[in-house]
Write a protein that holds these residues in place. Structure first.
Motif, PDB file in Angstrom:
ATOM      1  N   ARG A 108       0.844  -1.187   0.000  1.00 23.96           N
ATOM      2  CA  ARG A 108       0.000   0.000   0.000  1.00 23.96           C
ATOM      3  C   ARG A 108       0.882   1.241   0.000  1.00 23.96           C
ATOM      4  NH1 ARG A 108      -2.842  -3.317  -1.214  1.00 23.96           N
ATOM      5  NH2 ARG A 108      -4.870  -3.990  -0.388  1.00 23.96           N
ATOM      6  N   VAL A 109       0.504   2.218  -0.811  1.00 24.45           N
ATOM      7  CA  VAL A 109       1.232   3.487  -0.872  1.00 24.45           C
ATOM      8  C   VAL A 109       0.286   4.589  -0.422  1.00 24.45           C
ATOM      9  CG1 VAL A 109       2.594   5.051  -2.311  1.00 24.45           C
ATOM     10  CG2 VAL A 109       2.570   2.600  -2.830  1.00 24.45           C
ATOM     11  N   ARG A 110       0.723   5.368   0.558  1.00 30.47           N
ATOM     12  CA  ARG A 110      -0.097   6.440   1.107  1.00 30.47           C
ATOM     13  C   ARG A 110       0.717   7.724   1.232  1.00 30.47           C
ATOM     14  NH1 ARG A 110      -3.245   3.432  -0.286  1.00 30.47           N
ATOM     15  NH2 ARG A 110      -4.986   2.431   0.809  1.00 30.47           N
ATOM     16  N   PRO A 111       0.150   8.847   0.766  1.00 29.28           N
ATOM     17  CA  PRO A 111      -1.136   8.975   0.087  1.00 29.28           C
ATOM     18  C   PRO A 111      -1.064   8.402  -1.326  1.00 29.28           C
ATOM     19  CG  PRO A 111       0.003  11.063   0.041  1.00 29.28           C
ATOM     20  CD  PRO A 111       0.845  10.157   0.886  1.00 29.28           C
ATOM     21  N   SER A 112      -2.210   8.207  -1.926  1.00 32.24           N
ATOM     22  CA  SER A 112      -2.235   7.674  -3.290  1.00 32.24           C
ATOM     23  C   SER A 112      -2.108   8.785  -4.327  1.00 32.24           C
ATOM     24  CB  SER A 112      -3.524   6.888  -3.531  1.00 32.24           C
ATOM     25  OG  SER A 112      -4.656   7.721  -3.321  1.00 32.24           O
ATOM     26  N   ILE A 113      -2.384  10.035  -3.918  1.00 33.66           N
ATOM     27  CA  ILE A 113      -2.253  11.195  -4.808  1.00 33.66           C
ATOM     28  C   ILE A 113      -1.652  12.358  -4.027  1.00 33.66           C
ATOM     29  CG2 ILE A 113      -3.494  12.921  -6.180  1.00 33.66           C
ATOM     30  CD1 ILE A 113      -5.584  10.851  -6.839  1.00 33.66           C
TER      31      ILE A 113
END
Length: 330
Positions: A108-113
């Motif tokens: 998971r990558v946070r934030p996505s934008i």
């Protein structure tokens, strides 16, 4: 019209075939990507400073912070995500878009934008959760930062720009094992007489290898020596795989020899070398060489010497006991 551009800066996803920055003549700028942390146990591993490289047990969770930078005079919206990758034909290759694989489903990558003003930077974090039931083996992926620029009054062609870092994740309940062996070095000349070198390498470990290093020539005709040259990077060997690395760009006027040639290769903290005595062939041919010494052979020789010394000491002790027993019986 929109063109896809893979721009590789900082922590690269596929360095051999792409430019390091965007074409500055268009004045569109580019997106920068940089890892901000690495495992403490890998602080001496140069791969871990560029890529996410780790060895984990099932059920482990890790995270890495990274930085995304807008290197342009206009604001950008940057998407952050993970995409599938694999090793094919001894190259690290990535899938189009955000196509998944087993590793990306754990990631998971946070934030996505992130929305960046001109020349602004932002931090993000990638988290990998390894399931308790994960099977042993190494997985590959890429953490991407993607920005799209639409056509405008100055640029009639838009672009999709991606930068990122590779992920090498090995899963096992046992220890990590990475190693390789340089099996031979061959000297070549093409039909125009330009010399080059090819080294054959065997990945004898259980981790993928990104091979880099240098090659040098010494003890040539009249005591000549040639300066060290880097090997052409881009070779990634899967566990157990065979492959080659090349050294090109040698001087066409290089004497045939014989030379003492030394190849030094490394991947992360694993380093080996091989020295051979070789002669460059005539145009269109390849050479035959004699091994002088390799790092593997030096280790073997040291071990053999210790074993011989221990064996000799043991035999001397046995003979001494026998003589003492004979004197006692007398």
């Amino acid at each position: 019209m929109t063109a896809a551009v893979v721009v590789l800066a900082g922590s690269v996803a596929h360095a051999p075939t792409a430019a390091a920055t965007a074409d500055s003549s268009t004045d569109t700028g580019y997106v920068g990507f940089r890892l901000l942390e690495a495992p403490v146990v890998r602080h001496d591993d140069p791969r871990a400073l560029k890529y996410i490289v780790d060895h984990l047990k099932p059920g482990t969770v890790i995270s890495r912070r990274f930085e995304v930078a807008n290197k342009s005079n206009t604001g950008r919206e940057v998407q952050l995500y993970s995409g599938a990758a694999r090793i094919k034909h001894n190259r690290f290759v990535f899938a189009e878009g955000n196509r998944p694989n087993e590793l990306t489903r754990w990631t998971r990558v946070r934030p996505s934008i992130v929305r960046l003003k001109p020349w602004e930077k932002a931090e993000a974090k990638v988290t990998i959760r390894v399931p308790d039931a994960a099977r042993p083996g190494e997985r590959y992926a890429v953490v991407w930062a993607q920005s799209e620029a639409a056509p405008d009054a100055e640029h009639n062609v838009g672009s999709i720009m991606r930068v990122g870092t590779r992920v090498y994740l090995d899963i096992s309940n046992s220890g990590e094992y990475a190693d390789f062996r340089i099996s031979k070095i061959i000297a070549l000349r093409d039909k125009k007489g330009v010399p080059s070198i090819v080294a054959h390498v065997h990945n004898t470990g259980k981790r993928a290898l990104d091979l880099r290093g240098k090659f040098s020539l010494s003890d040539g005709p009249g005591g000549l020596s040639a300066g060290a040259r880097p090997v052409t990077e881009g070779t990634t060997l899967p566990p157990g795989g065979w492959g080659t690395v090349r050294v090109d760009g040698l001087d066409k006027s290089l004497p045939a020899g014989p030379w003492t040639a030394r190849m030094e290769l490394e991947s992360g903290m694993v380093r080996h070398s091989l020295s051979v005595r070789l002669t460059f062939p005539k145009p269109g041919g390849s050479s035959v060489y004699d091994i002088v010494m390799s790092s593997d052979r030096r280790l073997w020789a040291a071990g053999a010497g210790i074993m011989l010394a221990v064996s000799a000491a043991s035999m001397s002790f046995v003979r001494y006991r026998r003589r003492r027993a004979a004197r006692n019986r007398t």
